[in-house]
Structures are given as structure tokens and as C-alpha cells.
Design a protein around this motif. Sequence first.
Motif, PDB file in Angstrom:
ATOM      1  N   SER A  30       0.874  -1.166   0.000  1.00  0.00           N
ATOM      2  CA  SER A  30       0.000   0.000   0.000  1.00  0.00           C
ATOM      3  C   SER A  30       0.912   1.217   0.000  1.00  0.00           C
ATOM      4  CB  SER A  30      -0.882  -0.014   1.252  1.00  0.00           C
ATOM      5  OG  SER A  30      -1.208   1.314   1.621  1.00  0.00           O
ATOM      6  N   THR A  31       0.805   2.047  -1.040  1.00  0.00           N
ATOM      7  CA  THR A  31       1.685   3.228  -1.083  1.00  0.00           C
ATOM      8  C   THR A  31       1.324   4.180   0.066  1.00  0.00           C
ATOM      9  OG1 THR A  31       0.238   4.056  -2.845  1.00  0.00           O
ATOM     10  CG2 THR A  31       2.393   3.194  -3.491  1.00  0.00           C
ATOM     11  N   GLY A  32       0.019   4.219   0.439  1.00  0.00           N
ATOM     12  CA  GLY A  32      -0.388   5.050   1.576  1.00  0.00           C
ATOM     13  C   GLY A  32       0.283   4.575   2.857  1.00  0.00           C
ATOM     14  N   GLN A  51       3.489  16.906   4.115  1.00  0.00           N
ATOM     15  CA  GLN A  51       2.767  18.130   3.732  1.00  0.00           C
ATOM     16  C   GLN A  51       1.606  17.825   2.773  1.00  0.00           C
ATOM     17  OE1 GLN A  51       5.490  20.628   1.371  1.00  0.00           O
ATOM     18  NE2 GLN A  51       6.825  18.851   1.231  1.00  0.00           N
ATOM     19  N   TYR A  52       1.736  16.760   1.983  1.00  0.00           N
ATOM     20  CA  TYR A  52       0.650  16.396   1.054  1.00  0.00           C
ATOM     21  C   TYR A  52      -0.419  15.583   1.774  1.00  0.00           C
ATOM     22  CZ  TYR A  52       4.022  17.828  -2.461  1.00  0.00           C
ATOM     23  OH  TYR A  52       4.913  18.547  -3.185  1.00  0.00           O
ATOM     24  N   LEU A  53       0.003  14.586   2.554  1.00  0.00           N
ATOM     25  CA  LEU A  53      -0.949  13.720   3.257  1.00  0.00           C
ATOM     26  C   LEU A  53      -1.888  14.537   4.144  1.00  0.00           C
ATOM     27  CD1 LEU A  53       1.231  11.349   2.558  1.00  0.00           C
ATOM     28  CD2 LEU A  53       0.169  10.236   4.498  1.00  0.00           C
ATOM     29  N   GLY A  56      -4.573  16.046   2.152  1.00  0.00           N
ATOM     30  CA  GLY A  56      -5.373  15.178   1.275  1.00  0.00           C
ATOM     31  C   GLY A  56      -4.971  15.285  -0.180  1.00  0.00           C
ATOM     32  N   LEU A  57      -3.758  15.813  -0.436  1.00  0.00           N
ATOM     33  CA  LEU A  57      -3.285  15.977  -1.816  1.00  0.00           C
ATOM     34  C   LEU A  57      -2.358  14.830  -2.193  1.00  0.00           C
ATOM     35  CD1 LEU A  57      -2.419  19.791  -1.651  1.00  0.00           C
ATOM     36  CD2 LEU A  57      -4.541  18.713  -2.465  1.00  0.00           C
ATOM     37  N   LEU A  58      -2.191  14.615  -3.493  1.00  0.00           N
ATOM     38  CA  LEU A  58      -1.321  13.525  -3.946  1.00  0.00           C
ATOM     39  C   LEU A  58       0.144  13.948  -3.910  1.00  0.00           C
ATOM     40  CD1 LEU A  58      -3.253  11.881  -6.923  1.00  0.00           C
ATOM     41  CD2 LEU A  58      -3.335  11.364  -4.484  1.00  0.00           C
ATOM     42  N   VAL A  59       0.981  13.014  -3.511  1.00  0.00           N
ATOM     43  CA  VAL A  59       2.436  13.201  -3.491  1.00  0.00           C
ATOM     44  C   VAL A  59       2.906  13.203  -4.962  1.00  0.00           C
ATOM     45  CG1 VAL A  59       4.577  12.044  -2.746  1.00  0.00           C
ATOM     46  CG2 VAL A  59       2.577  12.097  -1.222  1.00  0.00           C
ATOM     47  N   PRO A  60       3.941  14.014  -5.304  1.00  0.00           N
ATOM     48  CA  PRO A  60       4.349  14.110  -6.712  1.00  0.00           C
ATOM     49  C   PRO A  60       4.665  12.753  -7.367  1.00  0.00           C
ATOM     50  CG  PRO A  60       5.404  15.821  -5.426  1.00  0.00           C
ATOM     51  CD  PRO A  60       4.690  14.936  -4.448  1.00  0.00           C
ATOM     52  N   THR A  63       8.236  11.060  -7.120  1.00  0.00           N
ATOM     53  CA  THR A  63       8.504  10.461  -5.808  1.00  0.00           C
ATOM     54  C   THR A  63       7.825   9.098  -5.719  1.00  0.00           C
ATOM     55  OG1 THR A  63       8.495  12.675  -4.867  1.00  0.00           O
ATOM     56  CG2 THR A  63       8.272  10.852  -3.312  1.00  0.00           C
ATOM     57  N   MET A  64       6.554   9.049  -6.186  1.00  0.00           N
ATOM     58  CA  MET A  64       5.800   7.802  -6.078  1.00  0.00           C
ATOM     59  C   MET A  64       6.381   6.729  -6.990  1.00  0.00           C
ATOM     60  SD  MET A  64       3.830   8.575  -3.728  1.00  0.00           S
ATOM     61  CE  MET A  64       3.177   6.927  -3.640  1.00  0.00           C
ATOM     62  N   LEU A  65       6.818   7.143  -8.189  1.00  0.00           N
ATOM     63  CA  LEU A  65       7.362   6.141  -9.122  1.00  0.00           C
ATOM     64  C   LEU A  65       8.659   5.549  -8.586  1.00  0.00           C
ATOM     65  CD1 LEU A  65       6.400   7.773 -12.498  1.00  0.00           C
ATOM     66  CD2 LEU A  65       6.042   5.358 -11.926  1.00  0.00           C
ATOM     67  N   GLY A  85      -3.434   1.475  -4.109  1.00  0.00           N
ATOM     68  CA  GLY A  85      -3.283   2.942  -4.024  1.00  0.00           C
ATOM     69  C   GLY A  85      -2.277   3.493  -5.018  1.00  0.00           C
ATOM     70  N   PHE A  86      -1.866   2.696  -5.955  1.00  0.00           N
ATOM     71  CA  PHE A  86      -0.935   3.120  -7.010  1.00  0.00           C
ATOM     72  C   PHE A  86      -1.250   2.301  -8.257  1.00  0.00           C
ATOM     73  CE2 PHE A  86       2.751   2.918  -9.671  1.00  0.00           C
ATOM     74  CZ  PHE A  86       3.310   4.174  -9.581  1.00  0.00           C
ATOM     75  N   PRO A  87      -1.303   2.915  -9.452  1.00  0.00           N
ATOM     76  CA  PRO A  87      -1.127   4.335  -9.756  1.00  0.00           C
ATOM     77  C   PRO A  87      -2.388   5.142  -9.476  1.00  0.00           C
ATOM     78  CG  PRO A  87      -1.501   3.107 -11.796  1.00  0.00           C
ATOM     79  CD  PRO A  87      -1.469   2.098 -10.686  1.00  0.00           C
ATOM     80  N   ARG A  88      -2.182   6.432  -9.184  1.00  0.00           N
ATOM     81  CA  ARG A  88      -3.306   7.328  -8.900  1.00  0.00           C
ATOM     82  C   ARG A  88      -3.380   8.473  -9.897  1.00  0.00           C
ATOM     83  NH1 ARG A  88      -3.525   6.065  -2.958  1.00  0.00           N
ATOM     84  NH2 ARG A  88      -5.213   7.211  -2.023  1.00  0.00           N
ATOM     85  N   THR A  89      -2.452   8.544 -10.834  1.00  0.00           N
ATOM     86  CA  THR A  89      -2.518   9.567 -11.898  1.00  0.00           C
ATOM     87  C   THR A  89      -2.128   8.882 -13.205  1.00  0.00           C
ATOM     88  OG1 THR A  89      -0.183  10.197 -11.768  1.00  0.00           O
ATOM     89  CG2 THR A  89      -1.683  11.360 -10.280  1.00  0.00           C
ATOM     90  N   THR A 161      -4.969  11.039  10.510  1.00  0.00           N
ATOM     91  CA  THR A 161      -5.094  12.511  10.488  1.00  0.00           C
ATOM     92  C   THR A 161      -5.786  12.993   9.209  1.00  0.00           C
ATOM     93  OG1 THR A 161      -2.863  12.614   9.610  1.00  0.00           O
ATOM     94  CG2 THR A 161      -3.102  13.012  11.969  1.00  0.00           C
ATOM     95  N   ASP A 162      -5.810  12.135   8.174  1.00  0.00           N
ATOM     96  CA  ASP A 162      -6.479  12.576   6.932  1.00  0.00           C
ATOM     97  C   ASP A 162      -7.923  12.061   6.843  1.00  0.00           C
ATOM     98  OD1 ASP A 162      -5.726   9.937   6.501  1.00  0.00           O
ATOM     99  OD2 ASP A 162      -4.972  10.269   4.481  1.00  0.00           O
ATOM    100  N   ASP A 163      -8.417  11.436   7.926  1.00  0.00           N
ATOM    101  CA  ASP A 163      -9.817  11.000   7.942  1.00  0.00           C
ATOM    102  C   ASP A 163     -10.716  12.015   8.652  1.00  0.00           C
ATOM    103  OD1 ASP A 163      -9.454   8.734   6.441  1.00  0.00           O
ATOM    104  OD2 ASP A 163      -9.341   7.354   8.131  1.00  0.00           O
TER     105      ASP A 163
HETATM  106  P1  AMP Z   1      -4.258   5.910   1.096  1.00  0.00           P
HETATM  107  O1  AMP Z   1      -3.759   5.247   2.318  1.00  0.00           O
HETATM  108  O2  AMP Z   1      -4.172   5.051  -0.124  1.00  0.00           O
HETATM  109  O3  AMP Z   1      -5.647   6.499   1.276  1.00  0.00           O
HETATM  110  O4  AMP Z   1      -3.290   7.160   0.811  1.00  0.00           O
HETATM  111  C1  AMP Z   1      -3.147   8.192   1.763  1.00  0.00           C
HETATM  112  C2  AMP Z   1      -2.430   9.383   1.141  1.00  0.00           C
HETATM  113  O5  AMP Z   1      -1.121   8.991   0.703  1.00  0.00           O
HETATM  114  C3  AMP Z   1      -3.089   9.997  -0.086  1.00  0.00           C
HETATM  115  O6  AMP Z   1      -4.136  10.896   0.239  1.00  0.00           O
HETATM  116  C4  AMP Z   1      -1.900  10.686  -0.741  1.00  0.00           C
HETATM  117  O7  AMP Z   1      -1.569  11.874  -0.058  1.00  0.00           O
HETATM  118  C5  AMP Z   1      -0.766   9.694  -0.498  1.00  0.00           C
HETATM  119  N1  AMP Z   1      -0.643   8.696  -1.583  1.00  0.00           N
HETATM  120  C6  AMP Z   1      -0.816   7.346  -1.500  1.00  0.00           C
HETATM  121  N2  AMP Z   1      -0.620   6.748  -2.680  1.00  0.00           N
HETATM  122  C7  AMP Z   1      -0.312   7.744  -3.552  1.00  0.00           C
HETATM  123  C8  AMP Z   1      -0.017   7.788  -4.942  1.00  0.00           C
HETATM  124  N3  AMP Z   1      -0.009   6.675  -5.708  1.00  0.00           N
HETATM  125  N4  AMP Z   1       0.253   8.997  -5.499  1.00  0.00           N
HETATM  126  C9  AMP Z   1       0.269  10.119  -4.762  1.00  0.00           C
HETATM  127  N5  AMP Z   1      -0.028  10.162  -3.459  1.00  0.00           N
HETATM  128  C10 AMP Z   1      -0.308   8.992  -2.843  1.00  0.00           C
END
Ligand code: AMP
Length: 225
Positions: A30-32, A51-53, A56-60, A63-65, A85-89, A161-163
Motif C-alpha cells: 500500500s503506497t499510503g 505536507q501532502y498527506l 489530502g493531496l497527492l504526493v508528486p 517520488t511515487m514512481l 493505491g498506485f497508480p493514482r494519476t 489525520t487525513d480522515d
Molecule cells: P491511502 O492510504 O491510499 O488512502 O493514501 C493516503 C495518502 O497517501 C493519499 O491521500 C496521498 O496523499 C498519499 N498517496 C498514497 N498513494 C499515492 C499515490 N499513488 N500517489 C500520490 N499520493 C499517494
Amino acid sequence: MIVIFLGPPGAGKGTQAKRLAAELGIPHVSTGDALRSAVERGTPLGREAAQYLDKGLLVPDATMLSLVAEFLDRAESARGLILDGFPRTTPQAEGLDALLASQGRAVHCVLLLDIDEEEAVRRLTARVWCPRCGAIHNLVTDRPKVEGCCDDCGGRLEPRTDDVRHVIEARFEEYERLTQPVVEYYSSRGRLKTVDARQPIDQITRELTAAVQACGGFDSPGGAR
Ligand code: AMP
């Protein structure tokens, strides 16, 4: 085999990805979870991701790749990997295809857990997690045996914290804007299987297992190829 889980926040990707990983006998990432663990440990990745989490924003994408490339390179991923949780874009989906092609591999199956926003928000606001081991509980449907304690490791359970409502809203906006095109990406390539995520948890697992089978994913339970 490479299996991808797609779906909005609260669809149950983590729970189902873990179950399918056990069924297929391949690891699950799980990338999250990986990002939250990095945040807890205060690593450079964690400091960047926090700072992104929190918003609620996506990490660049870059970085994710590179994070996912590390997981794909591990010996235990040689037989396959479930990506939750990957790929998200779209750039992440294209980057993953390129990465896999360079290893002579490809995405086998993409599983979309379909759920309406109202039900997903209901689940997210009842969710707690264990920062020590990453386990998830739901205070309505999956209560811990001892209140406030993780069933797996005894750690203290707390809300993510993001819920919280304003961050949940941002996460849904990111999903609609950036991840919905990924659904189209795989759908147009004939690789997408959709499962109704409002069903009972065991039924969802059965349908996901059947979907992977239909992709030619494995011969028998426990026998990924
Ligand atoms: P999740 O646990 O899958 O809900 O992910 C929690 C948070 O982690 C997301 O809201 C993003 O900030 C970050 N995140 C997880 N996976 C990705 C991804 N593939 N691309 C960008 N951000 C991600």
C-alpha cells in the motif's frame, strides 16, 4: 503477476488487497501505508510526504514512481505484487507500464472497488488505525476486541489525520480529478474489472478472486503465476 487496486478513499482497498495477497501468495504494497510509515519514522521521504498527506493531496509522481520501483526490484516481488493505491494519476500509470516493460513484465489485472461517496465517507469517519503496525479497524463494522487497542500488536488505535471531513473532501476531489482518468486508462485497454464494494466483505473477496482468475491470474488458490 501484477494486480492493481483502484477505488476512492473508503472503498476497502487495503482490506481486500491484504486478503487477495494471502490468497495469491504474493506480497501486497500500500503506497499510503509506505508513506505513513515514512512519516512516522521521520525519513526524508516522510518529511516530503507529510505536507501532502495532511492536506489530502497527492504526493508528486516522480517520488511515487521511485518508491514503487524499489518495491518492484525486491526479490519477494519476483512472482508478483499487488499494488494498493498506485497508480493514482495517468503519468503514474504510464510510468508503471514503462517500468514493468523494462523488466519484461506487464499489469495483469486492474480491480476497481466501486462505492458511492456517501457510504465511503461513512466508513472513513468510523475508521481507526494503528500507527505501530498499520492495521485498520472500523468502529462500526470491525470493532477491536479491546477498546482503543490494536488486535494485531496491542498498539494504541487512533483516527488517521487525513480522515477528518475537510481532508476527506480534498481526497475525493483529487480522486475525481486525477485518479478517475486512470480508471479510463485501464478500461480503454480492456484490463479493468469492477466490483461493487458495498457488498459483504467475503462476497467482495470472492468476486475479486474470480476477477483475477478471469484475467488468467492464477491456476488455483495460493498459486500465483
Ligand atoms: P491511502 O492510504 O491510499 O488512502 O493514501 C493516503 C495518502 O497517501 C493519499 O491521500 C496521498 O496523499 C498519499 N498517496 C498514497 N498513494 C499515492 C499515490 N499513488 N500517489 C500520490 N499520493 C499517494
